[in-house]
Structure formats: C-alpha cells, structure tokens
Design a protein around this motif. Structure first.
Motif: not given
Length: 350
Positions: A212, A243-244, A331
């Motif tokens: 991340q 997110d990851y 994103d």
C-alpha cells in the motif's frame, strides 16, 4: 482565520500541506525548514535549525497567532532506510524544540498534527499482523515514532490544545532533496535503464507481496481533516490511499509509461547499482533538456531498496478514519501512472 505552522515544509509531506492550506481562504501558513522556501500571498517560510533550541526559540517567538502545528520534519539516519526508525534523538528533539517554542509563543494553539508512519507496527522489520489497526501493540525495539508520540502526549496533558497522529505508508510525491518518496526512485530508475537499452526489471524481492502507499496530496487532505475534526482529538489514524496492490500487477503499467518492455524480478542493490550513474544522469539532463536537478538531489536509493524488498504483506486498516469523517480514496495504480506521466511532462525525467 486559522494560522498553521508546517514543520518540515520543504519535504515530501510538508510541501503538500503548505500548498493545500495556502489554497484556502481561511488559512495563513508559516513553513519551517532548513532551506528557505518561497513566500506567497498567504504563506511565508522561516529557515531554522530545529536541533538548535536557542535558534528555534528566537526565530519562532513571533508566531503568536499560530492555531495549528503540522509536524512533518524528518532526519534520516545513515545506512539502510529500514534502520531510519532508530534515529531517535534528532527526530525527538526537533519535535520537542519546535512544538514547545511555538506553544510558548501562541496562547491560541488548538491542535498539533504529528505525521509518523506504519513503521509503528514494525512494517520495516518483517511480517507483522495485517491489516494493522491503530490500537495494535507497538513492535519490540527502538523507534523514534514511539519517542515522539510519548513526548507529545506527555507535554499536552492538562493543556487546552490537543494532538492527532497520522500514520501513512510509503509517500508518493516529489520534493527534491528528500529521502522518502518512491515515485522519483521509480522514475529515475526507469529512465536510466531505458538510456542503457535495458528492459524495466523489478529490482527487488517484493514482487508478489501485497503493498500500500499514500499519495502526498491525499495525506495533505487528511491532515486538514485531522486538524479540524473534533473527533480526532488525541487520536491516531492510519492514512493510506485505501487500497492494496502487488508490484507484479502494477509493473507492466509503469513500464508502459516509459515505453519500455517490463521484466520480472532481477534483485539488485539500487544504492550500489546507481553509485556510479551521476555522470550518466548529467549527460541525460543535457541530452533530453531535463530540469537541472543533481543526481543526489532527485532521488534516495536506499529508500527504494527498502520498499522493493519488503517481501511480506504491508497492509493497514483505515476504517477508523472513515468512521470519523475522512472518506477520500485514491486508486494507487492510476496514481502511479498519473504521477510518472507528470514527471515526464515536467521534464524531471525524459
């Protein structure tokens, strides 16, 4: 009108906080750093040595209207980036000197926003409990984050102002001369390999691990929220893009930005590989008409070695920040493409 003091205003965190606050009509900003920055309509910069207590007191005594402190200063240690957390004395003392001097001058101080990071959980040491939560125990051993937050919490007790701690992971922005951003590492690494006629190989072992990051402008938005949200008083928050990703899936998109073929892992020590590349970089600057940043100014290779070799999952939970009102997300795959394309468009790399 709120009055912010951004400590570490020329770094990969602070300069984005300054930019964010200075764009708002109800903030005035004073930036502190070793290097003098540019003044603007609602911002000014004060060069100061925060390790010199007398210099700090003298230069900050006129900050009588300060309402908020954003602390993002950092002094790297020597050696591998994973060992920077052990550089305790300097990083603790810069915080103590600056906050105590500003508080002494500013009776209307409301909140101190301290930026630490996910090394709090031992993310730099090896596998750890994931996704990490803010109330997870500290890792064993030395870490200047612990000393900073312990000093700040102790100093604040019984006073009318409060603090908030933010824990980002791997900043993505650009600040020449700073050691802690992965985007210029990728950009310059790709540019050098392309100049040498080589494909873009992944230079580490973290090919398939979950990872991340935190975009610097995203963290600046979070810092504004943390400074003004009542629920953030004396609280800690993980702040990431939300997110990851795996480098394995992202790497072809990065290669495409530079028009290069992508290659899989070919681990190497970037600090060693790049040790003799300054003359090549200088030639590239002239050949491609790049902005005249020195090779040692534009990127810090030990940080890249650290990030690309975290071959364990690096994940933190951001539910708490969402519950308390910060809902923005980024994103990460789109972000890398956007920032790297900007690096090329602004002629930082060809």
């Amino acid at each position: 009108m709120k009055s912010a003091v951004v400590v570490g205003a020329q770094g990969v965190i602070g300069r984005y906080i300054v930019e964010k606050l200075a764009s708002l009509p109800d903030w005035q900003v004073t930036g502190l750093s070793r290097r003098r920055g540019e003044d603007g309509p609602r911002q000014r910069h004060v060069p100061v040595d925060l390790l010199n207590l007398e210099d700090t007191k003298r230069k900050l005594q006129d900050l009588t209207h300060a309402t908020h402190i954003f602390y993002a200063a950092f002094q790297a240690g020597s050696g591998p980036a994973a060992d920077y957390a052990k550089n305790i004395a300097a990083n603790r003392d810069m915080l103590a000197n600056s906050v105590s001097a500003i508080e002494s001058a500013a009776p209307g101080l409301q909140r101190v926003v301290l930026v630490t990071g996910t090394k709090y959980y031992g993310s730099h040491l090896g596998p750890f409990k994931t996704p990490a939560r803010e109330d997870d125990p500290r890792h064993a051993g030395a870490n200047y984050y612990f000393d900073q937050i312990d000093w700040l919490a102790g100093f604040q007790k019984g006073k009318p102002w409060n603090w908030t701690e933010l824990r980002p992971q791997t900043l993505c922005g650009f600040a020449p001369g700073t050691a802690m951003s992965i985007v210029p590492v990728i950009a310059v690494y790709a540019a050098v390999l392309k100049e040498l006629g080589r494909p873009l190989a992944f230079p580490g072992t973290a090919w398939t691990s979950l990872y991340q990051v935190t975009e610097s402008s995203h963290l600046a938005n979070a810092a504004l929220w943390a400074a003004t949200e009542p629920r953030c008083a004396n609280q800690a928050y993980n702040i990431t893009n939300g997110d990851y990703f795996r480098w394995r899936d992202l790497w072809p998109k990065i290669a495409a930005v530079f028009g290069m073929p992508a290659a899989g892992p070919e681990p190497l020590a970037l600090a060693g590989f790049m040790a003799d590349k300054a003359p090549l970089w200088d030639a590239m600057v002239k050949k491609h008409g790049l902005k005249p940043y020195r090779f040692d100014e534009v990127v810090a290779w030990p940080f890249g070695d650290y990030v690309f070799n975290c071959n364990w999952d690096v994940m933190t939970n951001v539910t708490k920040s969402r519950q308390h009102g910060f809902h923005e997300v980024v994103d990460s795959e789109e972000m890398f493409v956007r920032l790297l394309e900007r690096f090329r468009a602004e002629r930082i790399v060809p």
